[in-house]
Design an enzyme around this catalytic site. Structure first.
Site, PDB file in Angstrom:
ATOM      1  N   CYS A  45       0.815  -1.212   0.000  1.00 50.54           N
ATOM      2  CA  CYS A  45       0.000   0.000   0.000  1.00 50.54           C
ATOM      3  C   CYS A  45       0.850   1.263   0.000  1.00 50.54           C
ATOM      4  O   CYS A  45       0.939   1.977   1.000  1.00 50.54           O
ATOM      5  CB  CYS A  45      -0.944  -0.020   1.186  1.00 50.54           C
ATOM      6  SG  CYS A  45      -2.087  -1.392   1.070  1.00 50.54           S
ATOM      7  N   TYR A  50      21.974  -6.214  -3.464  1.00 47.42           N
ATOM      8  CA  TYR A  50      21.088  -5.237  -2.828  1.00 47.42           C
ATOM      9  C   TYR A  50      19.624  -5.568  -3.122  1.00 47.42           C
ATOM     10  O   TYR A  50      18.795  -4.672  -3.251  1.00 47.42           O
ATOM     11  CB  TYR A  50      21.458  -3.805  -3.254  1.00 47.42           C
ATOM     12  CG  TYR A  50      22.930  -3.514  -3.025  1.00 47.42           C
ATOM     13  CD1 TYR A  50      23.416  -3.366  -1.724  1.00 47.42           C
ATOM     14  CD2 TYR A  50      23.848  -3.440  -4.081  1.00 47.42           C
ATOM     15  CE1 TYR A  50      24.774  -3.146  -1.493  1.00 47.42           C
ATOM     16  CE2 TYR A  50      25.199  -3.216  -3.850  1.00 47.42           C
ATOM     17  CZ  TYR A  50      25.646  -3.061  -2.553  1.00 47.42           C
ATOM     18  OH  TYR A  50      26.983  -2.848  -2.318  1.00 47.42           O
TER      19      TYR A  50
END
Ligand code: PLP
Length: 424
Positions: free
Chosen positions: A352, A380
């Site tokens: 969200c 990463y």
């Protein structure tokens, strides 16, 4: 040669078809190629064979124990940025004597742990840190090997968040303060001043800024020698970039860069030190693991819109933060490409946040249930992932030839709140 390729219309990692991994372990899942990992590491290690050189893999890029174990058995050292990473190295069977400890905020407890385990060197970033290491070493009756991270003020021309060697950066000691800082370090009784290092940034496609930084370090080593401060090692940092498939210039080949560093160092040693060698250390992260991994994910829904068409996938910004964090462009490929016309999609996750996108404006012919692979996601990726939205971190799988192994299982929701307590 990439270890990820289409064979009979299906994307494979080495000899393994990616759908086989999705079937067994679900999605999203990070999939790594052992052969690619070895190829990259050996690119650094091979030109240094027979000389005093050490490749300290910057493990914050990917710190899974299986990855560390493979590299440790190849002779790698490790560049760490926390006490936790040191414990990982040891858990993976790595040698603490080949560990370099970087970072601007080392705590007393971390310094004590590192001294206790006998690491190779602390890369020190400030004068207060020098004093802290000196005090801890004195208290526990150890000597602390230190190197200063110098800021050569070379512009790596990369993303501002991953440029670390400029004057305005929080990292390192300014070039103009380096001499005074070395003098201060030499005066502290429990420190051994053994080296110099720098790390100017990340995802550098050209090695010119890296070699420019090397020249600055060499200049400083000569000045220090004139003052009676003789260094035993020169650490050129990490930062070499990888090909993310953006169509930009290809990155310089690892072996070419390493050979240029050795050529420069050898010419300098021959000219000024009668050929007496100096240990050379590399701290690569991304260029070792970046192209060894893909993030395998599934299409959940297609959501056409007036201005944008969205392809909702099961991976999200918490699983792969680089697009949201750096606006990074990551290549996304269909695992089993379909014939037929394509649609332009934004690939978005279920989290969200409007920032939850993994790729924008991609031409794809896809249907719900299809598998997609985000390429060059090995660095990463998993290490920056989080549990935002109470999403368990995803599974990690290592491919070795035509076999594959689960190297971290998917986290369950119960594990995510197991450490919490209710107060009434
Ligand atoms: C992150 C980091 C590296 C590795 O950087 P890459 O761009 O991944 O090669 C090396 N040294 C230090 C000090 C770092 O912080």
């Amino acid at each position: 040669m990439s270890q990820f390729s289409y064979q009979d219309g299906v994307l494979h990692a080495e000899g393994v078809a990616l759908p086989a991994i999705a079937e067994q372990f679900g999605t999203p899942t990070y999939v790594y190629s052992k052969a690619q990992l070895l190829q990259n590491f050996r690119g650094y290690a091979a030109p240094g064979k027979g000389r005093d050189a050490l490749v300290c893999y910057a493990m914050k890029a990917n710190s899974n124990l299986a990855i560390l174990d493979i590299l440790a058995r190849e002779g790698a050292g490790f560049d760490i940025v926390s006490g936790g990473e040191l414990l990982r190295v040891i858990a993976a069977g790595g040698d603490p004597g080949k560990v370099i400890f970087s970072g601007v905020g080392k705590t007393v407890a971390e310094i004590e742990l590192a001294l206790d385990k006998g690491i190779l060197c602390f890369n020190v970033e400030s004068i207060p840190e020098l004093h802290r290491i000196n005090e801890v070493a004195g208290r526990i009756k150890k000597r602390a090997p230190v190197s200063l991270r110098v800021n050569p003020n070379v512009d790596p021309k990369t993303h501002p968040y991953i440029a670390t060697g400029l004057k305005a950066s929080k990292f390192g000691v300014a070039f103009s303060d380096a001499l005074d800082t070395y003098r201060a370090a030499s005066a502290l009784p429990h420190l051994d001043v053994v080296g110099i290092d720098c790390h100017i940034g990340s995802q550098l496609l050209d090695d010119a800024p890296l070699l420019e930084a090397l020249d600055k370090l060499i200049e400083l080593i000569d000045t220090l020698a004139g003052e009676g401060i003789h260094l035993h090692h020169l650490d050129v940092g990490g930062g070499l970039g990888i090909d993310y498939g953006t169509g930009d210039n290809a990155p310089v080949a690892i072996g070419d860069y390493v050979s240029r560093v050795f050529a420069r160092v050898d010419a300098w040693r021959a000219e000024k030190y009668e050929g007496k060698p100096i240990k050379v250390i590399f701290e690569p992260g991304r260029s070792i693991v970046g192209n060894t991994g893909v993030l395998l994910m599934s299409v959940e829904f297609l959501k056409p819109g007036e201005e944008k068409n969205f392809c909702v996938i099961d991976a999200a910004m918490n699983d792969m933060a680089r697009p949201a964090l750096y606006q990074a462009w990551m290549d996304v490929k269909p695992v089993t490409p379909r014939a037929g016309s394509t649609v332009t999609y934004d690939l978005v996750g279920p989290v969200c946040e409007s920032g939850d996108w993994l790729a924008r404006d991609r031409e794809l012919a896809v249907e719900p249930g299809d598998l997609l692979a985000m390429m060059a996601a090995g660095a990463y990726g998993f290490t920056m992932s989080s549990n935002y939205n109470t999403r368990g971190r995803v599974a990690e799988v290592l491919v070795d030839g035509d076999r594959f192994h689960l190297i971290r299982r998917r986290e369950t929701p119960e594990e995510l709140f197991a450490l919490e307590s209710i107060v009434r």
